[in-house]
Design an enzyme around this catalytic site. Structure first.
Site, PDB file in Angstrom:
ATOM      1  N   TYR B  38       7.946  -0.760  -1.430  1.00 28.21           N
ATOM      2  CA  TYR B  38       7.406  -1.756  -0.513  1.00 28.21           C
ATOM      3  C   TYR B  38       7.360  -1.214   0.900  1.00 28.21           C
ATOM      4  CZ  TYR B  38       7.716  -5.673  -3.724  1.00 28.21           C
ATOM      5  OH  TYR B  38       7.539  -6.534  -4.768  1.00 28.21           O
ATOM      6  N   HIS B 194       7.495 -16.025   0.468  1.00 26.97           N
ATOM      7  CA  HIS B 194       7.848 -14.698  -0.038  1.00 26.97           C
ATOM      8  C   HIS B 194       9.260 -14.673  -0.635  1.00 26.97           C
ATOM      9  CE1 HIS B 194       4.485 -13.453   2.704  1.00 26.97           C
ATOM     10  NE2 HIS B 194       4.190 -12.800   1.618  1.00 26.97           N
ATOM     11  N   ARG B 224      -4.138  -4.812   4.066  1.00 25.02           N
ATOM     12  CA  ARG B 224      -3.199  -3.998   3.298  1.00 25.02           C
ATOM     13  C   ARG B 224      -3.551  -4.142   1.827  1.00 25.02           C
ATOM     14  NH1 ARG B 224       1.178  -7.028   0.866  1.00 25.02           N
ATOM     15  NH2 ARG B 224       2.428  -5.145   0.728  1.00 25.02           N
ATOM     16  N   TYR B 317       9.996  -7.814 -11.705  1.00 23.00           N
ATOM     17  CA  TYR B 317       9.321  -8.818 -10.874  1.00 23.00           C
ATOM     18  C   TYR B 317       7.826  -8.871 -11.177  1.00 23.00           C
ATOM     19  CZ  TYR B 317       7.211 -10.914  -6.737  1.00 23.00           C
ATOM     20  OH  TYR B 317       6.450 -11.690  -5.889  1.00 23.00           O
TER      21      TYR B 317
END
Lengths: 195, 353
Positions: B38, B194, B224, B317
């Site tokens: 990430y 989030h 992004r 996830y």
């Protein structure tokens, strides 16, 4: 399992009051203010306090003074909320709004206060009482109160739901997601987690 | 070259979906290096970029008509996939203006917009729409302005209100999402929505991203890439329908892995809106099966290395646990171990094979 690491799960503190407040209103999901919810040095006689008696024979008190130090009892939380909207409509800037109770009570109160125009900075919440959760079935939108286990069967669509820590303040609920969606029938044993 | 639309495509049931060679080469492959972690990875959303998917403010490709039809079906099944809270009315018109002006300027052969004062005429040739309306008057459109225009663009959109030093998701059109519920999340703060993402909170990614986004300037959009994997070319992988698509994850075998397993990429764009000061967040979804991606030598090497090295909590996830090893084994046989160059560009003009 008990900490899923999800940051939308609310955290709570104590009611600290606000010296800059013009007026302070405290809602309690119970007949008394539990002493442990007040921060050190906070005097509840500075608040107008609404309580829940959980009793039907309570006389209505329509002429109650609205003033610091008064305590107004209601028959139930629903009874209280039905009066809250009108009460907040008459308020102006400088109100501080506090709620003490179980989680669904706190966020129901939050939603009514938000709709009345209060921002979260003008509110404080203290969590007392049972840890049982209100669950929102993400598949069929049924709400279920009083859930204490890691997995619960949806009363709406029958799905065995895993109780996630993902919390929606707007729905005052945690999310339930079908635990065996990928492999129907593979349902782990439910654990008693939220009492 | 003019794009050939494929209106008969479907993203459910029989999955009638196929990418042309040009469509494969324009795929916004999300991995600039052989390892994935990430990061905030935000860059200016300017025209040009490593593939043709970056050449417009709102990218239109050969799946345009079919994706708009799929959106219409999802909204029929579940009208709450599009909601805007009442205080966001100005942001709705901001969105309509931005998208109409961008499409008309980027794709004059498909869209046009003419204005006579507040009376605007919008023409969408691929969908056969010709609409005259009064800007600012919602009753002159068949839907609210946000819903009206986002029914005519690929990808999901959310509207972020900025107040109290925070962003709140107070509106959206969400029919092609990677397993997040709009009905559950609407009204949440940036940090709350989030909330379920692992690892990134501890890395401080969201604090930095939030600070950055709250300073976003009008006229300087950013973008992004994000990614996950989806079994079959299914656009609606909502939690609402998880019982419908979840079983697909058990169907992957060494024989069908190349056809079934799709890399799902989101080209995420963020635009500050002029009147409302809200932020429009575009989440444009692209799907490509492994069989298509392995036709690009750099991509097949890199995808193998990224999936092989992915941290288990991220794989979990992203819901890849059941089929990840099958995908890695398939790609391993195609990775010759040669070094790869940085960046996401395919570095070929024609596909192999």
């Amino acid at each position: 399992m008990s900490d899923q690491g999800i940051k939308s799960k609310p955290t709570y503190g104590k009611i600290a009051g606000d010296k800059a407040a013009r007026y302070q209103l405290l809602l309690v999901e119970g007949a008394e203010i539990p002493a442990e919810v007040l921060a050190e040095g906070v005097d509840p006689s500075a608040f107008e306090t609404w309580t829940v008696a959980h009793a039907s024979a309570l006389p209505a008190a329509p002429m109650m003074d609205e003033a610091p130090g008064t305590v107004r009892p209601f028959r139930s939380a629903s009874h209280m909320f039905s009066a809250l909207e009108e009460r907040l409509d008459r308020e102006t800037m400088g109100l501080r709004f506090y709620a003490v109770g179980a989680e669904p009570f706190l966020w129901d109160a939050f939603n009514i206060a938000s709709a009345a125009g209060l921002s979260q900075q003008e509110m404080q919440f203290a969590h007392v009482g049972p840890k049982a959760r209100r669950i929102y079935c993400v598949h069929c939108r049924t709400l279920m109160d009083g859930v204490t286990t890691s997995i619960v069967t949806c009363t709406g669509c029958g799905a065995p739901l895993f109780v996630r820590d993902h919390f929606s303040k707007r729905l005052a609920s945690y999310m339930g997601v079908q635990v065996d969606a990928e492999a129907p029938g593979e349902v782990p044993a439910a654990e008693e987690l939220y009492k | 070259m003019t794009v050939q639309f494929k209106p008969a495509e479907t993203f459910r049931d029989m999955f009638n979906f196929k990418k042309s060679p040009e469509d494969i080469l324009r795929f916004p492959f999300p991995f600039p290096e052989d390892e994935y972690m990430y990061s905030v990875n935000i860059e200016p959303h300017v025209k040009g970029g490593p593939t043709a998917a970056f050449q417009a403010a709102f990218d239109i490709d050969e799946h345009y008509i079919a994706e708009c039809r799929e959106r219409e079906r999802v909204l029929k099944e579940d009208p709450k996939r599009c909601q805007v809270l009442p205080h966001m009315a100005t942001a709705e018109w901001d969105t309509l203006e931005l998208i109409m002006e961008s499409l008309a300027s980027d794709y004059p052969e498909h869209f046009s917009l003419s204005k006579a004062g507040d009376v605007w005429t919008w023409v969408n040739r691929p969908l056969g729409i010709h609409q005259t309306f009064t800007f600012g008057k919602a009753e002159t459109l068949p839907y609210g302005p946000f819903e009206y225009i986002t029914r005519q663009v690929q990808g999901d959109f959310t509207l972020q209100d900025q107040r109290d030093d925070m962003l709140y998701v107070d509106g959206g059109m969400v029919t092609t999402q990677a397993d997040w519920s709009f009905e559950f999340n609407i009204g949440m703060s940036f940090m709350e929505w989030h909330g379920p993402v692992p690892v990134a909170h501890e890395a401080g990614v969201f604090e930095r991203a939030l600070k950055y986004l709250m300073r976003l300037q009008y006229g300087q959009p950013v973008r992004r890439l994000n990614w996950t994997m989806t079994i079959n070319p299914r656009l609606d992988t909502s939690p609402e329908n998880y019982p419908v698509w979840g079983p697909d994850r058990t169907t992957v075998t060494p024989e069908n892995v190349g056809d079934k397993v799709h890399l799902r990429v989101e080209l995420q764009t963020l635009f500050r809106l002029p009147r409302s000061n809200a932020i429009l967040f575009g989440i444009r979804c692209y799907l490509a099966p492994l069989n298509d991606l392995v036709k690009v030598p750099k991509w097949r090497r890199r995808l193998h290395r990224v999936l092989r090295g992915l941290r288990p909590e991220l794989a979990e996830y992203k819901g890849m646990t059941r089929y990840r090893q099958t995908a890695v084994d398939y790609l391993a046989a195609l990775d010759d171990g040669a070094p790869t160059s940085k960046g996401i560009a395919p570095e070929i003009d024609k596909l192999e094979g």
